[in-house]
Enzyme design. Structure first.
Site: not given
Lengths: 366, 426
Positions: B29, B124-125
């Site tokens: 993350d 973003d993960e």
């Protein structure tokens, strides 16, 4: 109104009414059926304004008259009573119908007969007589290709009556099913082309007798089988120009055994994506390779021997559309006529009986 | 020990040789993603509270904020006005979604170098399943550390990484690792790891469930172990079942490499309400353009197109259209969207604050129509446009209608127009 009848006599007619009456609660009167008694006969009428059914049976009529009653309730009541018993129906003054049999008694709320829509009548002057069994076989071959979603496409099949021949055609925009049969003695003044609602076709399938009489006026189609008459509003849409899309020169022909083909498709389709159901067929010399993949599950391959001598062709199809044809074709082998991966494929039974059957199927870009 | 052994007997117990025998899932993350990108592009922001999503007087919510801003109690999803009240000295930035997307793409390209089994949880993960790649690495934890190092070096952004035998444990490990850390739930240590974590860490426990559990004096995951399955079920229904398993670190969900999305949508809130029809259509065209790019990348066709409009009085209207033949190309989808939009907009005299377009009922195959002649003109056009854009950037080829947005937005030849940033929290 007052009459008596044996359970079984009325039950069959009420059962048929269940397919006709309106199930959504839009207009309460359309969920009702009109019961009219006169001179030893009782007539039931149901309609959803698109498709109607009139049916008659003999009964002990003590008093004539008519009233409308919930088609579902009267059916459930009659069905629940013991077999072989006489059931008495009576209209009383406060718009109720009394139904009694043995020690059972029911009182059901009715709606006045004046509220019931007028269901058109026909004279059957044209003397168009059709063999019912053959019609039912033909309906089986076009029924599944009528669009599911009315919102997307017209929901009916085209019926063409010409000299000594009857044709039925259906399409949902991606495929087309065409059947024709030789019917001796058919001789209309001019060719008849009408679109018959899917629901009407479903009701015709339920009828049984050896013949069916057909008539029509400006707005309605009439189908009479014995004591029953279906009335179907003509679907006003224009049926697509199907003759123009029937491929005439698909050069590559393959013959495949129907049963093993449909089994292979069923297996491979297990891993096709649920929505599009696409399978890829790679047709090579004397074999078909089947392939499907679903990024969320995995992939499947199968292979089948066929009679084929043409060049390699790779095409995607909706597996359900392929199976629909294979299930309704009554032949051991089927022909698949192809051109290229952007053009319609033609399928037909290898040996045709007295019903000609052609299935046109657009490929799918996979 | 508060927990009886048999409860754990239900997990796929890692073998004594360690994780190498079982599954290995890595959760990764990017810390404060949007804000971190902004800091990277403008180092003067470093060390100051940064809130991305809009300017303080603007409408909308914080899409994300950095750790400095979080100290003031600001969090993603908070209305900008409220964030401003909490931290008047904060640096508020509108943000540039397309820049973030470019970073995200680079992020995923790196991940795919380590394993093909990558599941994108958001921009973003991601989850990485390393299980199949066992022979490639000396140990899973070493591989996970290498991923972390690579991403941080090449993107210049800090990431937190969690390693565990399944998705839930990997995700909880990341939570523990934040910010910028690395944490591995070692085999056999699952109980110790879970015992003292707060119940709010479990994704199955929302704010309401927290209140209920705290009333029952249950604060830590370890406290949950004493609760029978049936009790959790009667408290939370099917969700209770999930909580029961999650609290024991049981999670058999696979890492999905590519999921067919349910829908793809693009929408934007205008800087100021717009009344001009041509300008609204320009927005719609641009959103359709971005949307269809997404569809083509995923190789998807849409059976349903939906247009959304929010009026200045916040009333929202949606119109949808079902398509017999599913569509993918910009020209075709815009035609449908424009038609829907005009039907919708002509009924109202109010100005609009938001417009959006959504494609749903997505399929991977396009059935051809029997009655419309087959033409691949629009398909070929789309391929050609994509090729130009790949080389010269998205902004290098836009329709005249789209270029009307020049009047409102900054234009970057590579990235196109800089519309208002959508929130990551949705």
């Amino acid at each position: 109104m007052k009459f008596s009848v044996i359970k079984e006599t009325i039950l069959d007619e009420l059962q048929l009414m269940q397919g006709i009456i309106e199930k959504r609660n839009t207009m309460p009167i359309l969920a009702n059926i009109l019961v009219s008694a006169s001179q030893e006969r009782v007539e039931l009428t149901g309609t959803d304004l698109e498709v109607g059914l009139k049916t008659q049976f003999e009964a002990m009529v003590e008093e004539g008259g008519s009233i409308t009653v919930s088609g579902k309730k009267i059916f459930e009541i009659v069905k629940s009573l013991p077999d072989g018993q006489v059931i008495n129906f009576k209209e009383n003054e406060d718009l109720m119908m009394e139904i009694s049999s043995g020690k059972s008694e029911f009182r059901v709320l009715c709606l006045p007969k004046e509220d019931f829509p007028v269901v058109p009548e026909a004279g059957f002057q044209k003397k168009i007589i059709l063999p019912l069994d053959k019609i039912k076989d033909m309906i089986d071959r076009v029924y599944y290709a009528i669009a599911q979603e009315q919102r997307y496409y017209l929901s009916g099949a085209l019926m063409i009556i010409k000299k000594n021949a009857l044709e039925l055609v259906s399409t949902d925009g991606h495929r087309l099913s065409y059947t024709s049969a030789f019917i001796e003695g058919l001789n209309p003044d001019e060719e008849i082309r009408v679109i018959v609602a899917k629901k009407t076709l479903a009701e015709i399938r339920k009828m049984s007798d050896d013949k069916m009489e057909f008539d029509f006026d400006e707005n309605n189609l009439f189908f009479k089988v014995n004591n029953r008459m279906l009335i179907s509003r003509i679907i006003e849409s224009k049926f697509p120009n199907f003759e123009a899309v029937m491929p005439k020169d698909n050069p590559h022909v393959l013959l495949v055994e129907k049963e093993s083909f449909s089994q292979a498709i069923r297996r491979v389709a297990l891993l096709a994506t649920e929505r599009s159901k696409g399978v890829k067929l790679t047709i090579e010399k004397n074999q078909i390779k089947l392939y499907s993949s679903n990024p969320e599950i995995g992939e499947a391959r199968d292979n089948l021997e066929v009679e084929y001598k043409g060049p390699e062709v790779e095409m995607g199809f909706n597996s359900q559309y392929l199976l629909d044809f294979l299930l309704s074709a009554s032949a051991e082998k089927v022909r698949l006529e192809l051109k290229d991966n952007n053009s319609a494929a033609v399928m037909r039974p290898e040996l045709e009986g007295d019903i000609k059957y052609t299935y046109i199927l657009m490929p799918m870009k996979i | 020990m508060t927990m009886k052994r048999r409860h754990f007997g239900e997990t796929a117990k890692p073998e004594s040789e360690g994780l190498m025998r079982g599954r290995c899932v890595v959760h990764i993350d990017i810390d404060a993603f949007f804000a971190a990108v902004e800091e990277l592009l403008n180092p003067a922001l470093k060390g100051k509270p940064v809130i991305v999503g809009g300017l303080p007087h603007e409408r909308g919510v914080a899409a994300t904020c950095n750790y400095e801003a979080r100290r003031y109690g600001i969090h993603a999803g908070m209305p900008l006005r409220q964030a401003y009240q909490l931290c008047p000295n904060g640096l508020f930035i509108r943000g540039n979604y397309q820049v973030y997307q470019a970073f995200s793409e680079k992020f995923f390209r790196i991940l795919y170098e380590y394993t093909p089994d990558v599941e994108a949880a958001s921009l973003d993960e991601a989850y990485l399943e390393l299980t199949r790649c066992r022979p490639l690495y000396a140990s899973f934890s070493e591989a996970a550390r290498r991923v972390k190092g690579r991403v941080e070096k090449e993107l210049g952004l800090k990431v937190s990484v969690g390693v565990g035998p399944n998705k839930i444990l990997a995700k909880l490990a990341t939570k523990r690792a934040k910010p910028a850390g690395f944490f591995e739930v070692e085999p056999g240590r699952e109980e110790d790891f879970l015992r003292d974590l707060g119940i709010e860490c479990l994704p199955g426990i929302g704010p309401k469930a927290q209140v209920i559990l705290r009333m029952l004096n249950i604060h830590k995951i370890g406290d949950l172990w004493g609760m029978p399955r049936s009790a959790l079920r009667s408290l939370f229904g099917l969700g209770g079942e999930e909580v029961y398993l999650q609290s024991r670190g049981i999670d058999s969900r696979p890492v999905f490499t590519r999921i067919v999305p349910k829908s793809v949508s693009r929408e934007t809130t205008f800087l100021e309400d717009i009344w001009d029809r041509r300008l609204l259509l320009a927005h719609l065209a641009y959103l359709c353009d971005r949307l269809t790019l997404g569809l083509r990348e995923e190789h998807l066709f849409a059976h349903v197109i939906e247009v959304k409009a929010r009026y200045s009085d916040f009333k929202t209207e949606v119109r949808r259209c079902l398509l017999l033949t599913p569509l993918q190309e910009m020209t075709a989808i815009y035609r449908v969207a424009e038609d829907l939009f005009l039907k919708l907009f002509s009924t109202s005299r109010l100005s609009l604050r938001l417009v959006g377009v959504r494609a749903s009922d997505l399929v991977r195959a396009r059935p051809l129509s029997l009655f419309e002649p087959y033409s691949d003109r629009e398909e070929r056009l789309a391929v050609a446009v994509d090729r130009v854009r790949e080389k010269y950037g998205f902004g290098s080829l836009l329709t005249v209608r789209e270029r009307m947005l020049d009047a409102i937005y900054e234009f970057e030849p590579r990235r196109g127009f800089v519309l208002k940033t959508a929130s990551l929290t949705r």
